[in-house]
Design an enzyme around this catalytic site. Structure first.
Site, PDB file in Angstrom:
ATOM      1  N   ARG A 105       0.815  -1.210   0.000  1.00  0.00           N
ATOM      2  CA  ARG A 105       0.000   0.000   0.000  1.00  0.00           C
ATOM      3  C   ARG A 105       0.847   1.258   0.000  1.00  0.00           C
ATOM      4  NH1 ARG A 105      -2.829   2.173  -2.668  1.00  0.00           N
ATOM      5  NH2 ARG A 105      -3.821   0.134  -2.794  1.00  0.00           N
ATOM      6  N   LYS A 140       1.371  25.111  -2.220  1.00  0.00           N
ATOM      7  CA  LYS A 140       0.129  24.397  -1.876  1.00  0.00           C
ATOM      8  C   LYS A 140       0.364  22.899  -2.053  1.00  0.00           C
ATOM      9  CE  LYS A 140      -2.740  28.333  -3.165  1.00  0.00           C
ATOM     10  NZ  LYS A 140      -3.749  28.875  -4.099  1.00  0.00           N
ATOM     11  N   LYS A 172       3.201  39.105  -0.537  1.00  0.00           N
ATOM     12  CA  LYS A 172       1.814  38.935  -0.965  1.00  0.00           C
ATOM     13  C   LYS A 172       0.948  40.014  -0.334  1.00  0.00           C
ATOM     14  CE  LYS A 172       0.652  35.007  -2.435  1.00  0.00           C
ATOM     15  NZ  LYS A 172       0.088  33.636  -2.592  1.00  0.00           N
ATOM     16  N   GLU A 202       3.448  40.356  -5.225  1.00  0.00           N
ATOM     17  CA  GLU A 202       2.134  40.085  -5.798  1.00  0.00           C
ATOM     18  C   GLU A 202       1.401  41.395  -6.064  1.00  0.00           C
ATOM     19  OE1 GLU A 202      -1.006  36.930  -4.398  1.00  0.00           O
ATOM     20  OE2 GLU A 202      -1.326  38.777  -3.266  1.00  0.00           O
ATOM     21  N   ASP A 223      -1.781  38.499 -10.077  1.00  0.00           N
ATOM     22  CA  ASP A 223      -2.783  37.658  -9.434  1.00  0.00           C
ATOM     23  C   ASP A 223      -4.174  37.865 -10.021  1.00  0.00           C
ATOM     24  OD1 ASP A 223      -3.667  35.801  -7.420  1.00  0.00           O
ATOM     25  OD2 ASP A 223      -4.493  37.499  -6.313  1.00  0.00           O
TER      26      ASP A 223
END
Length: 285
Positions: A105, A140, A172, A202, A223
């Site tokens: 697995r 992410k 950001k 950003e 963005d």
């Protein structure tokens, strides 16, 4: 797209596989296999593709088997980065039956997930072929699996982007809000990070882009801009900084984004939402 096949350091593969096996086997081992299978039984099996895609993670599968049976024979038939089709045998293995069953697995978890990341990445790379845009990952990623996922992105022909908060400055919206202005934030970042670290910022409006360029930013993250706005942003940048588009990018929209002339398109879904590529371990007589 690079033709190189990047390799993840073996020590990192060993670490990630060890953590996965420890989680699965716990303090008591594989209760099912220990109860049902003779301790000295030998077995042969094959890792077989159940779908079409890009293979990634075969060394993780090998390591899962090796850690439980160091004497097992593991023969790779297809290497990472290769396009595979349903029915392809990617590896054959022979060793202790209990060990193969206990490793199965976790070997497949790595193999199917990383192949899924590579496969989705390749779809995006193919979608922008002929433009100058590069497909890149983001932060992410699944906790604990960033190195493996970003490696799989590279196997699929994409770029890893920054690996973490430690290797580049990316200002950001919340950083800018806390700093007071784009100009102040970039100036402070320049003074703190030193000449070796790149500074990116950003922006989601063209006036913000103008301010960032005037402040001497190395890269601008555009963005959630539509293609016409991206094209204008590229025109205004005029090569003074790397242009990166991000936000809401899909296979349906990525081509138009690339044709706006940006250098990079960063996409979170190639790591956090990539569907697995189905593979299985088939027992042999």
């Amino acid at each position: 797209m690079s033709t190189d096949r990047p390799k993840l350091p073996q020590i990192e593969i060993e670490r990630l596989v060890r953590i996965a096996l420890e989680e699965d086997l716990g303090m008591a081992g594989d209760l099912t296999s220990d109860a049902a299978i003779d301790a000295n039984a030998l077995a042969r099996a094959a890792f077989v593709a159940r779908g079409d895609g890009i293979l990634a993670g075969i060394e993780f599968a090998r390591e899962a088997v090796r850690q439980l049976d160091p004497g097992a024979q593991f023969d790779v038939r297809i290497v990472d980065g290769t396009a595979i089709k349903r029915g392809d045998v990617v590896a054959e293995v022979q060793g202790n039956a209990r060990a193969l069953l206990a490793a199965e697995r976790n070997a497949l978890n790595f193999l199917t997930h990383l192949s899924g990341v590579a496969t989705l990445t390749r779809r995006y790379v193919d979608a922008v072929a002929g433009t100058k845009a590069h497909i890149a990952a983001t932060r992410k990623t699944l906790p604990g699996l960033r190195s493996a996922q970003k490696w799989a992105v590279r196997i699929g022909g994409g770029e890893p982007h920054r690996y973490g908060l430690f290797d580049a400055v990316l200002l950001k919206d919340n950083h800018l809000a806390a700093s007071g202005s784009i100009t102040k934030a970039i100036a402070r970042a320049r003074a703190y990070a030193g000449h070796m670290a790149k500074v990116a910022c950003e922006v989601d409006r063209l006036d913000q882009l103008d301010e960032a360029l005037a402040a001497g930013v190395d890269s601008v993250l555009l963005d959630n801009m539509d293609p016409p706005t991206l094209a204008e942003a590229v025109k205004r940048t005029a090569g003074r900084a790397i242009t990166e588009a991000s936000g809401g990018v899909s296979l349906d929209t990525v081509r138009a984004i690339a044709e706006a002339g940006v250098d990079v398109i960063s996409i979170g879904r190639i790591t956090h939402s990539a569907p697995v590529l189905d593979l299985a371990l088939d027992w042999r007589e």
